[in-house]
Enzyme design. Structure first.
Site, PDB file in Angstrom:
ATOM      1  CG  HIS A 277      60.049  17.260  28.302  1.00 29.64           C
ATOM      2  ND1 HIS A 277      60.887  16.663  27.398  1.00 29.64           N
ATOM      3  CD2 HIS A 277      58.899  17.537  27.630  1.00 29.64           C
ATOM      4  CE1 HIS A 277      60.283  16.581  26.229  1.00 29.64           C
ATOM      5  NE2 HIS A 277      59.083  17.094  26.329  1.00 29.64           N
TER       6      HIS A 277
ATOM      7  CG  LEU B  31      60.012  12.994  29.658  1.00 31.26           C
ATOM      8  CD1 LEU B  31      59.609  12.810  31.116  1.00 31.26           C
ATOM      9  CD2 LEU B  31      59.041  13.923  28.948  1.00 31.26           C
ATOM     10  CG  HIS B  32      64.296  17.412  26.113  1.00 28.46           C
ATOM     11  ND1 HIS B  32      63.910  18.668  26.533  1.00 28.46           N
ATOM     12  CD2 HIS B  32      63.518  17.125  25.037  1.00 28.46           C
ATOM     13  CE1 HIS B  32      62.975  19.127  25.720  1.00 28.46           C
ATOM     14  NE2 HIS B  32      62.705  18.214  24.811  1.00 28.46           N
ATOM     15  CD  GLU B  33      68.348  18.977  32.247  1.00 29.81           C
ATOM     16  OE1 GLU B  33      67.909  19.902  32.951  1.00 29.81           O
ATOM     17  OE2 GLU B  33      68.610  17.858  32.702  1.00 29.81           O
TER      18      GLU B  33
ATOM     19  CE  LYS C   1      61.414  22.588  21.126  1.00 32.83           C
ATOM     20  NZ  LYS C   1      60.607  21.987  20.037  1.00 32.83           N
TER      21      LYS C   1
ATOM     22  N   GLY D  45      55.738  24.627  26.960  1.00 31.64           N
ATOM     23  CA  GLY D  45      57.013  25.256  26.615  1.00 31.64           C
ATOM     24  C   GLY D  45      56.837  26.336  25.552  1.00 31.64           C
TER      25      GLY D  45
ATOM     26  CB  VAL E  57      65.701  24.243  28.270  1.00 31.08           C
ATOM     27  CG1 VAL E  57      67.050  23.775  28.798  1.00 31.08           C
ATOM     28  CG2 VAL E  57      64.810  24.693  29.431  1.00 31.08           C
TER      29      VAL E  57
ATOM     30  CB  SER F 179      61.669  14.478  21.838  1.00 28.55           C
ATOM     31  OG  SER F 179      61.159  14.957  23.058  1.00 28.55           O
TER      32      SER F 179
ATOM     33  CG  MET G 160      67.340  21.359  25.382  1.00 28.51           C
ATOM     34  SD  MET G 160      67.889  20.045  26.441  1.00 28.51           S
ATOM     35  CE  MET G 160      69.440  20.734  26.978  1.00 28.51           C
TER      36      MET G 160
END
Ligand code: PAF
Length: 285
Positions: A37, A33-35, A149, A147, A176, A186, A184
């Protein structure tokens, strides 16, 4: 935060939450997970009063030569991040619990999933739609967050929900980006420092299309060529596709008369990255 590993535990808890009147928000993920998520989890909180996050690297959405084995994983980090975001339930099932031996029922979307990523990743959206349908049955969400993206995935899921009458509201969250503009993902973790630098060509290509479209350019061929030209400056980048399609139907268009999705997938070294933007016809001056 409760952590469940089996579909039966998850579904039992979800049915109980529903019985006592809780509104379930769901963020399906493949972990690492990143910003991006985190922003989806926050969005889920705005639409619900208990948030479920799933972590499951779904094998059926990867082709035989794709990066299933290289897909980054870090359960301890994901757990920590979910706690920080006040996740109510973390659901991390094993592949053998999601797909029983002789699994033979799949969900196939037959229109929106043909082009773009669907053309270069045969079977990908069948895997995505199938696992999301299954997760919806396990998590019983009132609302699920995806998302932007993954623009094509979002549209395929909305269509599945509409056509198969899932009682789930789909909410989307904006992409994001890193401070320099890289979306962003993974998969960014797999980039070497030089690949990371050249990965900026995706955002730069989209910037170029946005600038030209805002200046009145309506020919999608001209825009596509301009995007390809930007990417050519990055020797580690290999274009999978650069396409301009109707934002709703995802059919190719030759001119920007209505909102157009400019979407691209580019291999940077061995890592395949995607990004997109929506171009609107410029207002006459
Ligand atoms: O977007 C993703 O991470 C995955 O495609 C999803 C929706 C979790 C299904 O495996």
């Amino acid at each position: 935060m409760r952590i469940f590993h089996t579909p039966a535990e998850m579904q039992q808890a979800a049915l109980t939450l529903r019985r006592v009147g809780r509104r379930i928000g769901f963020v399906p993920t493949m972990g690492f997970l990143h910003e991006g998520h985190r922003s989806l989890i926050r969005l889920a909180h705005q639409h619900s009063n208990v948030v479920v996050v799933s972590l499951f690297v779904n094998p059926t959405q990867f082709g035989p030569t794709e990066d299933l084995d290289r897909y980054p994983r870090d359960l301890a980090h994901d757990e920590k991040l979910c706690r920080l975001e006040k996740t109510g339930i973390l659901f991390c099932p094993k592949a053998e619990d999601i797909y029983q031996p002789r699994h033979s029922v799949y969900v196939t979307e037959e229109s929106l999933s043909r082009g773009l990523c669907g053309a270069s990743r045969p079977g990908h959206f069948r895997g995505v739609a199938t696992v999301v349908a299954k997760l919806f049955n396990m998590v019983q969400p009132h609302v699920a967050v995806f998302g932007e993206k993954d623009a094509q995935q979002l549209r395929v899921i909305r269509r599945m929900v509409r056509d198969l009458n899932f009682p789930v509201e789909i909410v989307s969250g904006p992409t994001v980006r890193e401070p320099d503009g890289l979306a962003m993902s993974s998969r960014n973790a797999n980039l070497s420092p030089e690949e990371r630098r050249q990965a900026l060509c995706l955002r730069r290509a989209l910037d170029r299309a946005e600038t030209l479209a805002a200046g009145g350019e309506r020919s999608t061929e001209t825009l596509r060529n301009a995007m390809l030209e930007v990417i050519r400056h990055s020797p580690l980048a290999r274009v999978d596709y650069v396409d301009l399609v109707d934002e709703e139907t995802l059919e190719p268009v030759s001119r920007i008369e209505k909102p157009v999705l400019a979407a691209l997938a580019v291999f940077v070294g061995p890592t395949r990255l995607i990004d997109n933007t929506v171009l609107k016809p410029a207002e006459p001056a």
